[in-house]
Design a protein around this motif. Structure first.
Motif, short mmCIF file in Angstrom:
data_model
loop_
_atom_site.label_atom_id
_atom_site.label_comp_id
_atom_site.label_asym_id
_atom_site.label_seq_id
_atom_site.Cartn_x
_atom_site.Cartn_y
_atom_site.Cartn_z
N SER A 114 -6.44 4.07 -3.31
CA SER A 114 -6.94 2.70 -3.14
C SER A 114 -6.05 1.87 -2.22
CB SER A 114 -7.05 2.02 -4.51
OG SER A 114 -5.82 2.09 -5.21
N PHE A 115 -4.82 2.30 -2.00
CA PHE A 115 -3.93 1.66 -1.04
C PHE A 115 -2.82 2.65 -0.70
CE2 PHE A 115 -2.45 0.58 -5.26
CZ PHE A 115 -1.08 0.75 -5.22
N GLU A 116 -2.01 2.33 0.26
CA GLU A 116 -0.93 3.23 0.67
C GLU A 116 0.42 2.65 0.26
OE1 GLU A 116 -1.11 4.10 4.81
OE2 GLU A 116 -3.09 5.07 4.69
N LEU A 117 1.26 3.54 -0.26
CA LEU A 117 2.60 3.13 -0.70
C LEU A 117 3.53 4.31 -0.41
CD1 LEU A 117 3.84 0.64 -2.11
CD2 LEU A 117 3.50 1.80 -4.29
N ALA A 118 4.56 4.06 0.39
CA ALA A 118 5.49 5.13 0.75
C ALA A 118 6.23 5.65 -0.47
CB ALA A 118 6.48 4.62 1.79
N ASP A 119 6.76 6.86 -0.37
CA ASP A 119 7.43 7.48 -1.50
C ASP A 119 8.62 6.67 -2.00
OD1 ASP A 119 5.65 9.56 -1.45
OD2 ASP A 119 6.97 10.94 -0.37
N ASP A 120 9.24 5.90 -1.12
CA ASP A 120 10.42 5.13 -1.53
C ASP A 120 10.11 3.65 -1.70
OD1 ASP A 120 9.97 4.52 1.11
OD2 ASP A 120 12.09 4.59 1.70
N GLU A 121 8.81 3.30 -1.87
CA GLU A 121 8.41 1.90 -2.00
C GLU A 121 7.77 1.62 -3.36
OE1 GLU A 121 7.25 0.23 2.41
OE2 GLU A 121 5.72 1.33 1.29
N ILE A 122 7.86 0.37 -3.79
CA ILE A 122 7.13 -0.12 -4.96
C ILE A 122 6.47 -1.43 -4.59
CG2 ILE A 122 8.61 1.01 -6.67
CD1 ILE A 122 10.03 -1.67 -7.09
N GLU A 123 5.38 -1.75 -5.30
CA GLU A 123 4.67 -3.02 -5.08
C GLU A 123 4.86 -3.88 -6.32
OE1 GLU A 123 2.02 -5.55 -2.81
OE2 GLU A 123 2.42 -3.48 -2.26
N LEU A 124 5.54 -5.02 -6.16
CA LEU A 124 5.80 -5.94 -7.27
C LEU A 124 4.66 -6.95 -7.38
CD1 LEU A 124 9.57 -6.60 -6.60
CD2 LEU A 124 8.65 -5.46 -8.63
N GLY A 125 4.14 -7.10 -8.59
CA GLY A 125 3.05 -8.05 -8.81
C GLY A 125 1.69 -7.46 -8.54
N GLY A 155 -2.02 -5.89 -8.88
CA GLY A 155 -3.13 -6.14 -9.79
C GLY A 155 -3.63 -4.85 -10.39
N ILE A 156 -4.43 -4.94 -11.45
CA ILE A 156 -4.87 -3.73 -12.15
C ILE A 156 -5.95 -2.97 -11.38
CG2 ILE A 156 -4.19 -4.51 -14.43
CD1 ILE A 156 -7.09 -5.28 -14.98
N HIS A 157 -6.44 -3.52 -10.27
CA HIS A 157 -7.34 -2.78 -9.39
C HIS A 157 -6.61 -2.30 -8.13
CE1 HIS A 157 -9.84 -5.82 -11.52
NE2 HIS A 157 -10.60 -4.77 -11.75
N GLY A 158 -5.30 -2.49 -8.10
CA GLY A 158 -4.54 -2.13 -6.92
C GLY A 158 -4.45 -3.24 -5.90
N GLU A 159 -4.80 -4.48 -6.31
CA GLU A 159 -4.67 -5.60 -5.37
C GLU A 159 -3.21 -5.82 -5.00
OE1 GLU A 159 -7.01 -7.46 -8.83
OE2 GLU A 159 -5.79 -5.67 -8.54
N PRO A 160 -2.96 -6.33 -3.80
CA PRO A 160 -1.57 -6.58 -3.39
C PRO A 160 -0.86 -7.53 -4.34
CG PRO A 160 -3.08 -6.77 -1.53
CD PRO A 160 -3.92 -6.65 -2.75
N GLY A 161 0.46 -7.37 -4.43
CA GLY A 161 1.26 -8.22 -5.29
C GLY A 161 2.05 -9.24 -4.50
N ARG A 162 3.21 -9.58 -5.01
CA ARG A 162 4.07 -10.57 -4.35
C ARG A 162 4.80 -9.99 -3.15
NH1 ARG A 162 7.37 -14.57 -8.43
NH2 ARG A 162 5.55 -15.71 -9.24
N THR A 163 5.28 -8.76 -3.36
CA THR A 163 6.10 -8.18 -2.29
C THR A 163 6.16 -6.66 -2.44
OG1 THR A 163 8.28 -8.29 -1.21
CG2 THR A 163 8.26 -8.36 -3.60
N ARG A 164 6.40 -5.99 -1.34
CA ARG A 164 6.62 -4.55 -1.33
C ARG A 164 8.08 -4.33 -0.98
NH1 ARG A 164 2.18 -0.62 1.24
NH2 ARG A 164 1.08 -1.68 -0.45
N THR A 165 8.77 -3.51 -1.77
CA THR A 165 10.20 -3.34 -1.57
C THR A 165 10.58 -1.89 -1.83
OG1 THR A 165 12.37 -4.22 -2.18
CG2 THR A 165 10.79 -3.90 -3.97
N LYS A 166 11.81 -1.55 -1.54
CA LYS A 166 12.30 -0.20 -1.78
C LYS A 166 12.47 0.03 -3.29
CE LYS A 166 12.61 1.04 2.53
NZ LYS A 166 11.70 2.08 3.08
#
Length: 333
Positions: A204-215, A217-228
């Motif tokens: 449903s979205f792309e996230l690198a192996d060394d990344e996490i998405e903070l915030g 949503g339960i459908h995979g919506e973007p959060g506050r920030t993407r960080t290591k």
């Protein structure tokens, strides 16, 4: 994509059939329109509780149909709101003559379709109230919402409002309890991986192996920030700080701490999360009086977790502790 499914177009239908067969002592399922209700029908004179939304978040909502919680649940297609017709049918099934409360997560489709269903039920003589949950502190006005999203705090609203209905509160009182819980609960989540919606067949979205998405949503919506990716304790701190600042929570507060898995996170990791969250609350003089840990509001097979904190009082503790018997939660009976 590897999934244990037959036809991607029949995932929800076949899953509901399996759920109803596995828990025939607790629930019955209607296939047309599709909804789940308590076995034995509505309890005469008791306020009925109905919730629902897109599938893919199991055990939310069907897993919470039973004594002390919901009377009916309406599963839509994966990550898609159910239409008004099954919501109306579920409302009728839940009506014991004392009115029905709709508990609705704040997603545009859910809100609109439950509103339409409430109007249709009212035309048939059923009094309906609605409480919209919006406990996610991460973002406002996301891809699916106007305002904040309803996420894991919805479980606590359903449980405590269901307990109030079970003890005999009237419709206004049950709605008031639900609104009180929603006003005092805050959540935020993190994703380590995306999920794959069966009919889409791709992440449903792309996230690198060394990344996490903070915030997230339960459908995979973007959060506050993407960080290591950082340590579990650091992730907990990044989630808890905005949660505690939002209400705000402070020294002397009594709380329920809920660590929820997003579907692909093992309990060993969720308990590491809980350990740190409880430690942080203790350092701030915030008491953890009740707890819940597990995969209760999921996003298919997404790896990740959310933290929910509810401010408690004596009445909310009493309602939380009262007898409960559903497929996903059970105590006291």
């Amino acid at each position: 994509m590897k999934k244990l499914v037959n036809d991607p177009k029949r995932v929800v239908e076949e899953s509901v059939a399996g759920f109803a067969s596995a828990h025939a002592d607790l629930v019955t399922a209607s296939s047309d329109p599709l909804f789940i209700a308590r076995a034995g029908g509505a309890t005469r004179g008791k306020v009925g509780l109905v919730s629902g939304g897109g599938s893919g978040h199991e055990p939310l909502h069907a897993g919470f149909v039973g004594y002390g919680m919901l009377d009916a649940a309406v599963p839509g297609p994966v990550f898609t709101s159910p239409t008004p017709d099954p919501i109306v049918a579920a409302t009728k099934a839940a009506d014991g003559g004392a009115g029905v409360l709709h508990i609705v997560k704040n997603y545009t489709g859910d809100v609109l379709n439950f509103e339409t269903a409430a109007d249709l039920a009212l035309a048939e003589g059923i009094e309906v109230r609605a409480v919209v949950t919006d406990d996610d502190v991460a973002v406002r006005d996301s891809l699916y919402t106007a305002g904040r999203r309803g996420v894991a705090g919805t479980v606590l609203v359903e449980r405590i409002a269901g307990a109030a209905a079970e003890r005999g509160d009237d419709l206004d009182a049950v709605a008031g309890i639900a609104e009180r819980v929603n006003a005092n609960v805050r959540s935020m989540g993190v994703a380590l991986t995306p999920c794959v919606v069966p009919h889409a067949g791709e992440p449903s979205f792309e996230l690198a192996d060394d990344e996490i998405e903070l915030g997230i949503g339960i459908h995979g919506e973007p959060g506050r920030t993407r960080t290591k990716l950082v340590s579990a304790d650091e992730v907990v701190d990044l989630l808890l700080d905005p949660i505690l600042a939002d209400l705000p929570f402070g020294e002397g507060d009594r709380t329920l701490l809920f660590v929820n898995g997003m579907g692909g996170t093992p309990l060993v990791e969720l308990y590491i999360f809980f350990r740190r969250a409880a430690e942080v609350l203790g350092e701030r003089g915030i008491a953890v009086e009740r707890s819940l840990v597990g995969n209760f509001v999921t996003s298919l097979e997404m790896q990740g977790a959310s933290i929910t904190v509810l401010k408690l009082d004596d009445e909310l503790v009493e309602l939380w502790d009262s007898p409960l018997h559903t497929a996903a939660l059970r105590w006291g009976r």
